[in-house]
Design a protein around this motif. Structure first.
Motif, PDB file in Angstrom:
ATOM      1  N   TYR A 283      -7.549  -1.936   6.014  1.00  0.00           N
ATOM      2  CA  TYR A 283      -6.152  -2.277   6.291  1.00  0.00           C
ATOM      3  C   TYR A 283      -5.952  -2.524   7.784  1.00  0.00           C
ATOM      4  CZ  TYR A 283      -1.235  -1.605   7.351  1.00  0.00           C
ATOM      5  OH  TYR A 283       0.031  -1.755   7.857  1.00  0.00           O
TER       6      TYR A 283
ATOM      7  N   ASP B 119     -10.772   2.114   2.851  1.00  0.00           N
ATOM      8  CA  ASP B 119      -9.501   1.424   2.599  1.00  0.00           C
ATOM      9  C   ASP B 119      -8.610   1.429   3.835  1.00  0.00           C
ATOM     10  OD1 ASP B 119     -10.412   1.117   0.022  1.00  0.00           O
ATOM     11  OD2 ASP B 119      -8.964   2.495  -0.886  1.00  0.00           O
TER      12      ASP B 119
ATOM     13  N   ARG C 183       0.841  -1.203   0.000  1.00  0.00           N
ATOM     14  CA  ARG C 183       0.000   0.000   0.000  1.00  0.00           C
ATOM     15  C   ARG C 183       0.876   1.253   0.000  1.00  0.00           C
ATOM     16  NH1 ARG C 183      -1.645  -4.065   2.631  1.00  0.00           N
ATOM     17  NH2 ARG C 183      -3.754  -4.840   2.492  1.00  0.00           N
TER      18      ARG C 183
END
Length: 157
Positions: free
Chosen positions: A111, A107, A78
């Protein structure tokens, strides 16, 4: 009501029993339901597409097999969202890690939630900071005027 079975380590069971003694909960089930309600209500709520910065903090047991390589690899995967990361050793196997992420709230939250479910990751916390992207036209120093974006911290989503 549904019946579920969970396995917890001895230290966590002792902490649960101490919580029961301190609160007067009638049973482990009642205490776990109370803690689950509190935990679920404390989760940050934000529209999934809302732009934000997320501060992800947690402790990590570096001795858990491959965890010490998987966590950094997760940040590298990421790289467009990971802004910074700090790892502070606490003892011979445990560190406290802090990662600053940016992107849509959905998002960043996903995570963090995946990370917190890893065996060897404990004390996970996510704080979301809502931001807005403002476009401005102005010059810096002796340069020509140009259009660029500034981030502005908002008070809420």
């Amino acid at each position: 009501m549904q019946r579920i079975t969970i396995a917890i380590d001895d230290d966590l069971a002792a902490a649960l029993d101490a919580y029961i003694d301190g609160t007067g909960a009638a049973s482990r089930s009642e205490a776990i339901r109370d803690l689950m309600r509190r935990g679920l209500s404390a989760r940050p709520e934000a529209p999934v597409e809302a732009p934000c910065f997320g501060i992800v903090s947690y402790t990590i047991d570096q001795s858990v097999r491959t965890l010490a390589t998987r966590v950094p690899q997760g940040r590298l995967d990421r790289h467009d969202q990971a802004v910074a990361s700090l790892s502070v050793p606490l003892d011979h196997t445990t560190s406290v890690d802090v990662t600053v992420m940016r992107g849509p709230a959905g998002d960043v939250s996903a995570y963090a939630e995946r990370l917190f479910l890893e065996r060897g990751v404990m004390h996970g916390t996510l704080n979301l900071i809502p931001v807005a992207h403002d476009t401005h036209v102005h010059a810096h120093e002796d340069g020509a005027a140009g259009t660029h974006t500034h981030l502005r911290v908002r008070s809420g989503f």
